[in-house]
Design an enzyme around this catalytic site. Structure first.
Site, mmCIF file in Angstrom:
data_model
loop_
_atom_site.group_PDB
_atom_site.id
_atom_site.type_symbol
_atom_site.label_atom_id
_atom_site.label_comp_id
_atom_site.label_asym_id
_atom_site.label_seq_id
_atom_site.Cartn_x
_atom_site.Cartn_y
_atom_site.Cartn_z
ATOM 1 N N SER A 21 0.812 -1.212 0.000
ATOM 2 C CA SER A 21 0.000 0.000 0.000
ATOM 3 C C SER A 21 0.852 1.271 0.000
ATOM 4 O O SER A 21 1.823 1.387 0.762
ATOM 5 C CB SER A 21 -0.931 0.017 1.219
ATOM 6 O OG SER A 21 -1.666 1.229 1.263
ATOM 7 N N SER A 23 -0.697 4.166 0.620
ATOM 8 C CA SER A 23 -1.458 5.109 1.445
ATOM 9 C C SER A 23 -0.664 5.652 2.623
ATOM 10 O O SER A 23 -0.740 6.858 2.916
ATOM 11 C CB SER A 23 -2.754 4.451 1.936
ATOM 12 O OG SER A 23 -3.631 4.215 0.858
ATOM 13 N N LYS A 73 -13.711 -5.111 2.557
ATOM 14 C CA LYS A 73 -14.661 -4.038 2.256
ATOM 15 C C LYS A 73 -16.108 -4.426 2.569
ATOM 16 O O LYS A 73 -16.878 -3.637 3.120
ATOM 17 C CB LYS A 73 -14.524 -3.607 0.797
ATOM 18 C CG LYS A 73 -13.378 -2.637 0.550
ATOM 19 C CD LYS A 73 -13.497 -1.984 -0.810
ATOM 20 C CE LYS A 73 -12.467 -0.883 -0.980
ATOM 21 N NZ LYS A 73 -12.616 -0.184 -2.272
ATOM 22 N N GLY A 135 -15.473 -3.151 -16.992
ATOM 23 C CA GLY A 135 -15.483 -3.965 -15.790
ATOM 24 C C GLY A 135 -16.681 -3.633 -14.922
ATOM 25 O O GLY A 135 -17.236 -2.527 -14.996
ATOM 26 N N GLY A 138 -16.027 -3.891 -7.859
ATOM 27 C CA GLY A 138 -16.212 -2.849 -6.860
ATOM 28 C C GLY A 138 -15.687 -1.494 -7.291
ATOM 29 O O GLY A 138 -16.304 -0.455 -7.009
ATOM 30 N N ALA A 139 -14.551 -1.466 -7.981
ATOM 31 C CA ALA A 139 -13.980 -0.193 -8.431
ATOM 32 C C ALA A 139 -14.898 0.489 -9.439
ATOM 33 O O ALA A 139 -15.104 1.704 -9.399
ATOM 34 C CB ALA A 139 -12.600 -0.424 -9.041
#
Length: 274
Positions: A21, A23, A73, A135, A138-139
């Site tokens: 990540s 982030s 999620k 697609g 989720g994105a």
């Protein structure tokens, strides 16, 4: 460096695996620049029970909030006591804020898309634009929610039409399902929300079209390179990653991120040319 005291605000990102990540680098870069008494860590619970333990720590007031990524999620959304309209629309929460023993859920993935477009494709008028999402995961769902809220006309192109239809149905008919790639070539914006390079033929798009990829490794994906080769404006996944971090930072640390070139810092970490 920011000062860490006994009153430090603790936030972070949770997922499994989580070592990759970016982030923490983004948020801690902002914290250092702003001199905030706080830190942003990476949490990697091994399973659902571990994730619940982290949620309990948040309810107990030990953590201000977390960003949530795979595979937690769905569990995160179910655990929320309250959710924002954005999270409710896409049935997903990637921001959890802990306050007074409760969990408040929000979704910033869609806002990441909007922020990235504003930064790297400022001439694109989202309201009224025809947008195609490649697609139906989720994105794509998060992007669709934000784009329809901004007034775009969104359609989903997916190999399995049933999954695309499920996404459209969940968004209350605000999104349509494309029957074929050929019918999408008049799009103003095409976004790759797949985890693999798409086979989409960007050469058929109009010269004013914008192409975006949610993937940021590599920064210029084959999909974006194809768009560039065709003279199209491109938007990369790193812009989206940083864009979705902004509302998270605001939620956790109660202030806007400082105006520093955090993108250059992340590009260095990625080993990409600036």
């Amino acid at each position: 460096m920011s000062r860490i005291s006994g009153r430090a605000i603790l936030a972070g990102v949770v997922g499994q695996p989580i070592d990759h990540s970016l982030s923490p680098a983004i948020h801690n870069g902002w914290l250092d620049a702003a001199g905030v008494d706080g830190t942003y860590a990476a949490f990697g619970p091994k399973d659902a029970d571990g994730f619940n333990a982290l949620l309990n720590a948040g309810r107990a007031g030990l953590i201000a909030g977390v960003n949530v990524t795979a595979p937690f999620k769905e569990q995160a959304f179910a655990a929320c006591d309250r959710v924002s309209e954005a999270a409710r629309l896409v049935k997903s929460a990637n921001i959890l804020v802990f306050k007074d023993g409760q969990i408040h859920g929000d979704s910033s993935d869609g806002r990441g898309v909007i922020n990235a477009l504003s930064e790297q494709a400022p001439t694109l008028q989202i309201e009224g634009a025809k947008v195609v999402l490649l697609g139906a995961g989720g994105a794509s769902r998060a992007a669709a929610g934000a784009l329809v809220t901004a007034g775009a006309r969104v359609s989903v192109l997916n190999r399995t039409k049933e999954r695309a239809q499920a996404l459209a149905d969940d968004l209350g008919g605000l999104v349509t399902v494309a029957d074929s790639e050929a019918e999408t070539y008049d799009a103003d914006l095409v976004i790759n929300a797949l985890s693999v390079p798409p086979t989409y033929d960007v050469r058929r798009l109009k010269p004013t079209a914008v192409v975006m990829d949610m993937t940021y490794k590599p920064l210029i994906t084959p999909f974006l390179q194809s768009g560039r080769n065709h003279g199209l404006m491109v938007v990369d996944g790193l812009a989206m990653l940083i864009g979705q971090a902004v509302p998270s930072f605001e939620a956790f640390f109660a202030q806007t991120p400082p105006s520093i070139d955090i993108r250059s810092t992340i590009l260095t970490l990625l080993g990409e040319a600036r």
